[in-house]
Enzyme design. Structure first.
Site, PDB file in Angstrom:
ATOM      1  N   HIS A 149       0.864  -1.204   0.000  1.00 35.11           N
ATOM      2  CA  HIS A 149       0.000   0.000   0.000  1.00 35.11           C
ATOM      3  C   HIS A 149       0.890   1.240   0.000  1.00 35.11           C
ATOM      4  O   HIS A 149       1.571   1.522   0.975  1.00 35.11           O
ATOM      5  CB  HIS A 149      -0.910   0.039   1.234  1.00 35.11           C
ATOM      6  CG  HIS A 149      -1.798   1.258   1.279  1.00 35.11           C
ATOM      7  ND1 HIS A 149      -3.153   1.175   1.446  1.00 35.11           N
ATOM      8  CD2 HIS A 149      -1.530   2.578   1.176  1.00 35.11           C
ATOM      9  CE1 HIS A 149      -3.673   2.386   1.443  1.00 35.11           C
ATOM     10  NE2 HIS A 149      -2.697   3.269   1.287  1.00 35.11           N
ATOM     11  N   HIS A 174       1.561   5.464  -1.789  1.00 36.19           N
ATOM     12  CA  HIS A 174       1.203   6.617  -2.630  1.00 36.19           C
ATOM     13  C   HIS A 174       2.467   7.203  -3.249  1.00 36.19           C
ATOM     14  O   HIS A 174       3.394   7.580  -2.525  1.00 36.19           O
ATOM     15  CB  HIS A 174       0.519   7.705  -1.791  1.00 36.19           C
ATOM     16  CG  HIS A 174      -0.721   7.224  -1.108  1.00 36.19           C
ATOM     17  ND1 HIS A 174      -1.971   7.340  -1.661  1.00 36.19           N
ATOM     18  CD2 HIS A 174      -0.895   6.586   0.074  1.00 36.19           C
ATOM     19  CE1 HIS A 174      -2.865   6.808  -0.847  1.00 36.19           C
ATOM     20  NE2 HIS A 174      -2.234   6.337   0.211  1.00 36.19           N
ATOM     21  N   HIS A 178      -4.296  -0.535   6.045  1.00 31.85           N
ATOM     22  CA  HIS A 178      -3.773   0.295   7.140  1.00 31.85           C
ATOM     23  C   HIS A 178      -4.657   0.238   8.380  1.00 31.85           C
ATOM     24  O   HIS A 178      -5.184   1.251   8.836  1.00 31.85           O
ATOM     25  CB  HIS A 178      -3.522   1.741   6.710  1.00 31.85           C
ATOM     26  CG  HIS A 178      -4.581   2.370   5.838  1.00 31.85           C
ATOM     27  ND1 HIS A 178      -5.915   2.359   6.135  1.00 31.85           N
ATOM     28  CD2 HIS A 178      -4.477   3.040   4.666  1.00 31.85           C
ATOM     29  CE1 HIS A 178      -6.586   2.998   5.201  1.00 31.85           C
ATOM     30  NE2 HIS A 178      -5.732   3.412   4.291  1.00 31.85           N
ATOM     31  N   HIS A 226     -10.245   1.237   2.061  1.00 29.93           N
ATOM     32  CA  HIS A 226     -10.030   2.245   3.107  1.00 29.93           C
ATOM     33  C   HIS A 226     -11.244   2.140   4.021  1.00 29.93           C
ATOM     34  O   HIS A 226     -12.331   2.611   3.677  1.00 29.93           O
ATOM     35  CB  HIS A 226      -9.900   3.652   2.506  1.00 29.93           C
ATOM     36  CG  HIS A 226      -9.593   4.686   3.545  1.00 29.93           C
ATOM     37  ND1 HIS A 226      -8.385   5.331   3.631  1.00 29.93           N
ATOM     38  CD2 HIS A 226     -10.334   5.154   4.585  1.00 29.93           C
ATOM     39  CE1 HIS A 226      -8.395   6.163   4.664  1.00 29.93           C
ATOM     40  NE2 HIS A 226      -9.569   6.071   5.261  1.00 29.93           N
ATOM     41  N   ASP A 257       1.695   2.676   3.418  1.00 33.62           N
ATOM     42  CA  ASP A 257       0.846   3.857   3.258  1.00 33.62           C
ATOM     43  C   ASP A 257       1.698   5.125   3.228  1.00 33.62           C
ATOM     44  O   ASP A 257       1.250   6.189   3.673  1.00 33.62           O
ATOM     45  CB  ASP A 257      -0.219   3.943   4.363  1.00 33.62           C
ATOM     46  CG  ASP A 257      -1.314   4.956   4.031  1.00 33.62           C
ATOM     47  OD1 ASP A 257      -1.431   5.346   2.863  1.00 33.62           O
ATOM     48  OD2 ASP A 257      -2.033   5.362   4.962  1.00 33.62           O
ATOM     49  N   LYS A 297      -9.466  -0.217  -5.651  1.00 31.84           N
ATOM     50  CA  LYS A 297      -9.449   0.446  -4.349  1.00 31.84           C
ATOM     51  C   LYS A 297     -10.779   1.105  -4.031  1.00 31.84           C
ATOM     52  O   LYS A 297     -11.279   1.908  -4.815  1.00 31.84           O
ATOM     53  CB  LYS A 297      -8.339   1.513  -4.385  1.00 31.84           C
ATOM     54  CG  LYS A 297      -8.321   2.435  -3.193  1.00 31.84           C
ATOM     55  CD  LYS A 297      -7.807   1.735  -1.968  1.00 31.84           C
ATOM     56  CE  LYS A 297      -7.926   2.629  -0.752  1.00 31.84           C
ATOM     57  NZ  LYS A 297      -6.702   2.812  -0.036  1.00 31.84           N
TER      58      LYS A 297
HETATM   59  C1  NCD Z   1      -3.263   9.207   2.132  1.00 32.05           C
HETATM   60  C2  NCD Z   1      -2.847  10.252   1.100  1.00 32.05           C
HETATM   61  O1  NCD Z   1      -2.291  11.289   1.482  1.00 32.05           O
HETATM   62  O2  NCD Z   1      -3.071  10.030  -0.099  1.00 32.05           O
HETATM   63  N1  NCD Z   1      -3.244   9.833   3.423  1.00 32.05           N
HETATM   64  C3  NCD Z   1      -3.167   9.212   4.617  1.00 32.05           C
HETATM   65  O3  NCD Z   1      -3.278   9.891   5.631  1.00 32.05           O
HETATM   66  N2  NCD Z   1      -2.946   7.925   4.715  1.00 32.05           N
HETATM   67  C4  NCD Z   1      -4.586   8.605   1.789  1.00 32.05           C
HETATM   68  C5  NCD Z   1      -4.958   7.398   2.604  1.00 32.05           C
HETATM   69  O4  NCD Z   1      -4.386   6.321   2.437  1.00 32.05           O
HETATM   70  O5  NCD Z   1      -5.853   7.509   3.457  1.00 32.05           O
HETATM   71 ZN    ZN Z   2      -3.033   5.237   1.708  1.00 24.51          ZN
END
Ligand code: NCD
Ligand code: ZN
Length: 345
Positions: free
Chosen positions: A14, A16, A175, A137, A248, A100
């Site tokens: 997971h 970003h 998460h 999520h 995450d 997702k």
């Molecule tokens: C994530 C993001 O910034 O894209 N932020 C976070 O607090 N984890 C999005 C997510 O996974 O909830």
């Molecule tokens: Zn995330």
């Protein structure tokens, strides 16, 4: 005392990456640590089709440093109007590894998310039939539900229904931050698993709110009480194949975190393995780290494990207080602290 650990190269289930300059800046941190990563689709605009995902994958691959073997695994951002045929075709062609589910407005760039989970039941039925993994999520978004209760409430309102209506659908409860979620996943059948971030193993909600507001410890779902952190540590180090690594890592520039309305997300990619390993060491569970980091994820997704091995050694590393990114600064998780493990060259 174990001072060296040789394990199969891990994956991040997971993550970003964002896009543009930020993406080009953060990809090398992840590709240094992991062979593969499940890449989240919450860009602006979101990655909702196979064509958008294929283009995004190309942009990520172009940012991987020469000589490094790294595969981004793409996800489809589900909306109220997702085209199940496009999703199934994208999965069959190897573009999509998972889809997702963001409840609309649950977190960063989730405005286009699903307004009512039941609206996408036909898509979930198709995913179950095609063997496409659903990443969730798991937080409700209702204004009357306290932010600290939103994950537990999501289990009661939606997770139980999804799991019982689609018993063969592979679901990753992402998460997880509560004892409730860890218990729910442990009690479900083989089709349900969870990822756990490093931050939710290290901090409870005090880290956000004591001694002044601490924006770099703020992410969604928010860290909970200490009892929940301890339950997550127990789940991660239990040896159960249902729990695996998902950082995450969510990069937001320092200027977007240290402001009157700061973004949710912790940038943990640069020292993620070192951070997790510190926890496994403290829990006297180093022998269970390889399963959590490198074996359970591929087994759940039905993918081969990585052939390459990496060596981790008990040597102190200092995490920089800030790192340059996209012409600005970003604060990494553990910035300014020391961790007890590093990846050997
Ligand atoms: C994530 C993001 O910034 O894209 N932020 C976070 O607090 N984890 C999005 C997510 O996974 O909830
Ligand atoms: Zn995330």
């Amino acid at each position: 005392m174990t001072d060296r650990l040789i394990i199969r190269r891990p994956d991040d289930w997971h993550l970003h990456f964002r896009d543009g300059d930020v993406m080009r800046g953060v990809v090398p941190y992840t590709s240094r640590q992991f062979a593969r990563a499940i890449v989240m689709p919450n860009l602006t605009p979101p990655v909702t089709t196979a064509a958008l995902a294929a283009d995004y994958r190309d942009r990520i691959l172009a940012a991987v440093p020469d000589g490094i073997d790294f595969s981004p695994l793409m996800t489809c951002y589900l909306t109220d109007t997702t085209d199940a045929d496009d999703l199934a075709r994208g999965a069959a062609e190897g573009v999509f590894t998972a889809a997702k589910l963001y409840p609309a407005n649950a977190t960063t760039n989730s405005a286009h998310g699903v307004s009512d989970v039941e609206k996408i039941y036909p898509v979930l039925a198709r995913m179950e039939a095609e063997g496409i993994v659903l990443c969730v999520h798991g937080e409700v978004t209702d204004g009357d539900i306290d932010v600290f209760d939103r994950e537990a409430e999501f289990i009661e309102r939606h997770m139980r229904a999804i799991v019982s209506n689609f018993p063969k659908l592979k679901v990753v409860f992402e998460h997880i931050t509560t004892a409730d979620a860890a218990e729910f996943v442990a009690e479900c059948g083989e089709a349900v698993a969870a990822t756990i971030t490093p931050q939710h193993l290290h901090i409870n909600r005090n880290a956000m709110l004591v001694g002044g507001i601490q924006p770099h410890n703020y992410c969604l779902p928010v860290a909970k009480r200490e009892t929940h952190r301890l339950a997550l540590r127990k789940a991660a180090t239990s040896g159960s194949s249902k729990f695996f690594l998902g950082t995450d890592s969510a990069p937001h520039l320092r200027s977007a975190k240290e402001t009157s309305c700061g973004c949710a997300g912790i940038f943990n990619a640069p020292f993620a393995l070192e951070s997790y390993l510190t926890v496994f060491d403290e829990e006297d569970a180093l022998d269970r780290f390889e399963a959590f980091a490198s074996l359970n994820g591929p087994a759940f997704y039905g993918l081969p494990v990585n052939e390459e091995m990496i060596t981790l050694e008990r040597v102190e590393v200092a995490v920089p207080a800030t790192l340059p990114l996209a012409g600005e600064e970003i604060v990494p998780w553990h910035g300014g602290q020391k961790l007890g493990w590093r990846i050997a060259d």
